[in-house]
Design an enzyme around this catalytic site. Structure first.
Site, PDB file in Angstrom:
ATOM      1  N   GLU A 176       0.724  -1.316   0.129  1.00  0.00           N
ATOM      2  CA  GLU A 176      -0.143   0.310  -0.008  1.00  0.00           C
ATOM      3  C   GLU A 176       0.895   1.253   0.016  1.00  0.00           C
ATOM      4  O   GLU A 176       1.147   1.651   1.035  1.00  0.00           O
ATOM      5  CB  GLU A 176      -1.063   0.042   1.265  1.00  0.00           C
ATOM      6  CG  GLU A 176      -1.764  -0.895   1.631  1.00  0.00           C
ATOM      7  CD  GLU A 176      -2.938  -1.963   2.371  1.00  0.00           C
ATOM      8  OE1 GLU A 176      -2.235  -0.820   3.272  1.00  0.00           O
ATOM      9  OE2 GLU A 176      -3.428  -2.566   2.762  1.00  0.00           O
ATOM     10  N   ASP A 412      -7.065 -12.050   4.595  1.00  0.00           N
ATOM     11  CA  ASP A 412      -6.127 -10.251   5.307  1.00  0.00           C
ATOM     12  C   ASP A 412      -5.355 -10.378   5.491  1.00  0.00           C
ATOM     13  O   ASP A 412      -4.474 -11.429   6.674  1.00  0.00           O
ATOM     14  CB  ASP A 412      -7.231  -9.547   6.131  1.00  0.00           C
ATOM     15  CG  ASP A 412      -7.048  -7.783   5.832  1.00  0.00           C
ATOM     16  OD1 ASP A 412      -5.668  -7.905   5.485  1.00  0.00           O
ATOM     17  OD2 ASP A 412      -7.634  -7.339   6.281  1.00  0.00           O
ATOM     18  N   GLU A 461      -6.598  -6.137  -2.577  1.00  0.00           N
ATOM     19  CA  GLU A 461      -6.444  -4.711  -2.445  1.00  0.00           C
ATOM     20  C   GLU A 461      -5.065  -4.543  -2.075  1.00  0.00           C
ATOM     21  O   GLU A 461      -5.150  -4.544  -3.638  1.00  0.00           O
ATOM     22  CB  GLU A 461      -6.382  -4.641  -0.701  1.00  0.00           C
ATOM     23  CG  GLU A 461      -6.306  -3.751   0.146  1.00  0.00           C
ATOM     24  CD  GLU A 461      -5.295  -3.394   1.401  1.00  0.00           C
ATOM     25  OE1 GLU A 461      -7.154  -2.821   2.042  1.00  0.00           O
ATOM     26  OE2 GLU A 461      -5.861  -4.284   1.822  1.00  0.00           O
ATOM     27  N   GLU A 467      -9.162   3.575   4.251  1.00  0.00           N
ATOM     28  CA  GLU A 467      -8.664   2.841   5.281  1.00  0.00           C
ATOM     29  C   GLU A 467      -7.345   4.030   5.645  1.00  0.00           C
ATOM     30  O   GLU A 467      -7.551   4.345   7.341  1.00  0.00           O
ATOM     31  CB  GLU A 467      -8.414   1.389   5.396  1.00  0.00           C
ATOM     32  CG  GLU A 467      -7.045   0.451   4.035  1.00  0.00           C
ATOM     33  CD  GLU A 467      -6.578  -0.402   5.209  1.00  0.00           C
ATOM     34  OE1 GLU A 467      -8.086  -1.154   5.430  1.00  0.00           O
ATOM     35  OE2 GLU A 467      -5.606  -0.714   4.899  1.00  0.00           O
TER      36      GLU A 467
END
Length: 677
Positions: A176, A412, A461, A467
């Site tokens: 990310e 996750d 993701e 988030e």
């Protein structure tokens, strides 16, 4: 179906480890040229003496002397290479994806050359109109081999800016990152990147470095070289690991090799996407097409849709007669909200089970009663799970979920790309497919590269999504208008949009339990058109949505899969305007960075067939949206193929519209399949 390995050098296999003694036809020249169907892209492959290649676009160099080799059991395939044969083939067809991310029909058109090399291996190159790709293939005597390394050096013709998702110096990551432009030659030493790295070449086109069809192998990462190049690097094979809590499973001892695999196999594709315009990065399906076809025979049960999500909004419900939290009453409220607006699913995220034990439901939840309530309301239920807990309790957990009638899992915290974790992705997709369950992978990026093989991977993701606004200001409008050209090139992207509490830069505050978004309300609405995710979240609280009936008018209607996609305007990091069709209706989304701007929107894609009229309901930034980000103006007007709009976007703003047809049959096929490029 597994990728085919086709060779003409079976007689050479016995010579493994010995100098090649060629039989049969005399060796061909040690240079092979391949062009794309349009002729605009060309790749020249040579052994001089090591394998290398050049890529040109309309005669202008993009990559020069790019290198490739593979270290299998300490033998460097591709070094001192000798081409012994080559075969060509051309493919010109169409496929219908079970989950239509961009279009209900994709053109699959490429030219291919398969080059056999002395010593039991080959290299296959493909040239599409929007990129080239290559892969190693081996047919070795050893049933099992170790891969000690792979050289994939993407050497560009000149130094250039690259949108580089810098991960620092660790392979342990959620993937990310920001895609920040930096010159190739200025990438900090040792700082690695995930995918894709998008290079703004001196020749003009953007070039996206990626991969596809990854199995039984680690994921590709990238390094700078100090020059105009990017070099592959790979996480090593883990030998020992240690868990922190139930989720952060870090490698504590690694091997000196990267993979243990079969001696006869096809390796992952190394992908060089070529986009003459920024818009072409959004419309490209190159990564998807390079994956092997679906391993699921029956895909009719896979139902994309929207999801009422609990975690981002911390289950903040107001005006209810119970205490919101992880309890049956709260999730019944989510189900009621979903049923009211035709939202297909709700998700029970972190907290529904006791940490470390999927078989023990949280004490406030009556799972049988909740699931019966959801079935009665025709709302599917998806469950969140930490990957390691799922792996440890795999069979009993899946049996329980299947008995409950769970529609899918959100898995996750993998945070790794080594071979065992890649194997885990395939195992989960395969076993959930057998049980007719979907999966949304978080905490990793690589499942985005597997969605053709496993259509039940309905989102992934591996993106700095919304988030992050619960604890930082990282996911801002400039980042948001970079993602469609970078991370989304790989495949579906679970950014999780939908904030109803919207803030300007000066008003934004980090509030973990009552988060807000950066940018305007219309910036959020447009994400549902611009961002591709067949399982698309509604991140905010149901009570916040219930206070916004006009926004919900748009959100209840917007699809998550599409029959056609067109990019109307685009500049990476600045702005984007995308039009997508589902059935007879079109949806348009526009987003900008922190610069307010006016953009022209041409509606010439609308049909002008006799008897058809079009009505557009549009959501535009309010006149004061620069000061109050949640303000917008809803308008309704007749439009046509001749309509030319000038839309005004506030700083961090957006624009969204639904264009509905009257007098047009309500079947997607009446508009025909997308035109071949």
């Amino acid at each position: 179906m597994r990728a085919l390995v086709h060779f003409t050098f079976a007689g050479l296999l016995a010579l493994w480890g010995a100098p090649p003694r060629l039989t049969g036809p005399a060796p061909q020249a040690q240079t092979v040229r391949l062009t794309s169907p349009s002729g605009h892209l060309a790749v020249v492959v040579r052994a001089a003496p090591d394998l290398a290649y050049d890529v040109t676009y309309k005669g202008k160099p993009l990559l020069t002397d790019a290198r490739l080799s593979l270290d299998v059991d300490h033998r460097r395939l591709g070094i001192d290479a000798r081409m012994v044969d080559s075969k060509r083939r051309n493919v010109d067809g169409r496929i219908a994806p079970p989950v239509a991310l961009k279009s209900d029909t994709l053109v699959e058109k490429y030219n291919e050359v398969h080059v056999d090399c002395a010593g039991g291996y080959a290299v296959t190159f493909r040239a599409y109109d929007d990129g080239i790709a290559y892969r190693f293939e081996t047919a070795l005597e050893a049933p099992q081999v170790k891969v000690f390394g792979e050289e994939a050096l993407f050497r560009f013709a000149a130094d250039a800016p690259v949108f580089y998702p810098n991960e620092g110096k660790t392979f342990f990551s959620h993937n990310e990152q920001h895609y920040k432009p930096v010159n190739l030659s200025r990438i900090p030493e040792g700082e690695m990147a995930t995918l894709p790295a998008v290079v703004a070449t001196a020749a003009g086109p953007k070039v996206a470095i990626a991969e596809a069809d990854v199995e039984g192998y680690p994921g590709l990462w990238l390094n700078g070289t100090g020059g105009a190049a990017l070099a592959a690097t790979f996480p090593p094979y883990p030998l020992e690991q240690k868990a922190s809590r139930d989720r952060d499973v870090k490698v504590t001892r690694a091997a000196d090799y990267i993979a243990v695999t079969s001696g006869t196999r096809a390796y992952p594709w190394r992908v060089v996407g070529v986009a003459p315009t920024d818009a072409d990065l959004i419309t490209s399906s190159l990564v998807y097409l390079l994956q092997r076809p679906s391993e699921l025979v029956d895909t009719s049960w896979i139902k994309p849709g929207k999801v009422a999500w609990d975690w981002w909004n911390d289950r903040n419900l107001t005006g209810v007669a119970f205490k919101p939290g992880i309890n049956t009453e709260t999730y019944k409220f989510f189900i009621d909200f979903a049923a009211r607006y035709g939202i297909e699913y709700i998700i029970l995220d972190e907290g529904w089970y006791k940490t470390g034990n999927l078989m023990q439901v949280a004490p406030g939840l009556d799972m049988p009663a909740l699931l019966a309530y959801a079935r009665a309301k025709n709302v599917g239920v998806i469950l969140w799970a930490v990957w390691k807990t799922l792996s440890d309790q795999f069979e009993p957990a899946l049996a329980q979920f299947q008995a409950w009638g769970i529609k899918g899992l959100k898995v996750d915290f993998m945070q790794r790309d080594d071979q065992p974790v890649i194997d885990f992705y395939h195992r989960v997709a395969r076993e959930l497919g057998k049980r007719k369950m979907m999966v949304d992978f978080h905490g990793g990026q690589r499942p985005a590269l597997m969605t053709r093989t496993w259509p039940n991977i309905v989102s992934t993701e591996g993106v700095k999504g919304m988030e992050h606004l619960k604890w930082s200001d990282a996911s801002d409008p400039e980042h948001n208008v970079t993602l469609p050209f970078t991370r989304m090139f790989l495949g579906p992207m679970d950014y999780t949009p939908g904030a109803m509490l919207n803030a300007t830069r000066s008003q934004f505050k980090v509030v973990f339990k009552q988060p807000m978004s950066l940018g305007t309300r219309c910036h959020q609405l447009a994400m549902y058109v611009v961002y591709e995710s067949p399982l698309q979240m509604l991140a905010d609280s149901p009570t916040n949505y219930l206070r916004e009936p006009e926004s919900m008018e748009f959100l209840r209607a917007v699809p998550t899969v599409w029959d056609e996609t067109r990019v109307l305007a685009a500049r990476i990091g600045d702005y984007v305007v995308v039009a997508r069709r589902k059935g007879p209706d079109w949806f348009v989304g526009a987003m900008t960075d922190w610069t307010g701007r006016e953009l022209d929107v041409d509606l010439s894609f609308l049909s002008d067939a006799p008897g058809i009229t079009w009505n557009m309901v549009a959501f535009a930034d309010g006149a004061d949206a620069e000061r109050t980000a949640s303000h917008y103006a809803r308008t309704s007007e007749a439009v046509s193929k001749k309509t030319r709009l000038k839309i005004k976007l506030a700083p961090g703003g957006g624009w969204a519209a639904r264009i509905s047809a009257a007098g047009l049959p309500r079947a997607a096929e009446t508009l025909g399949a997308p035109k071949a490029p």
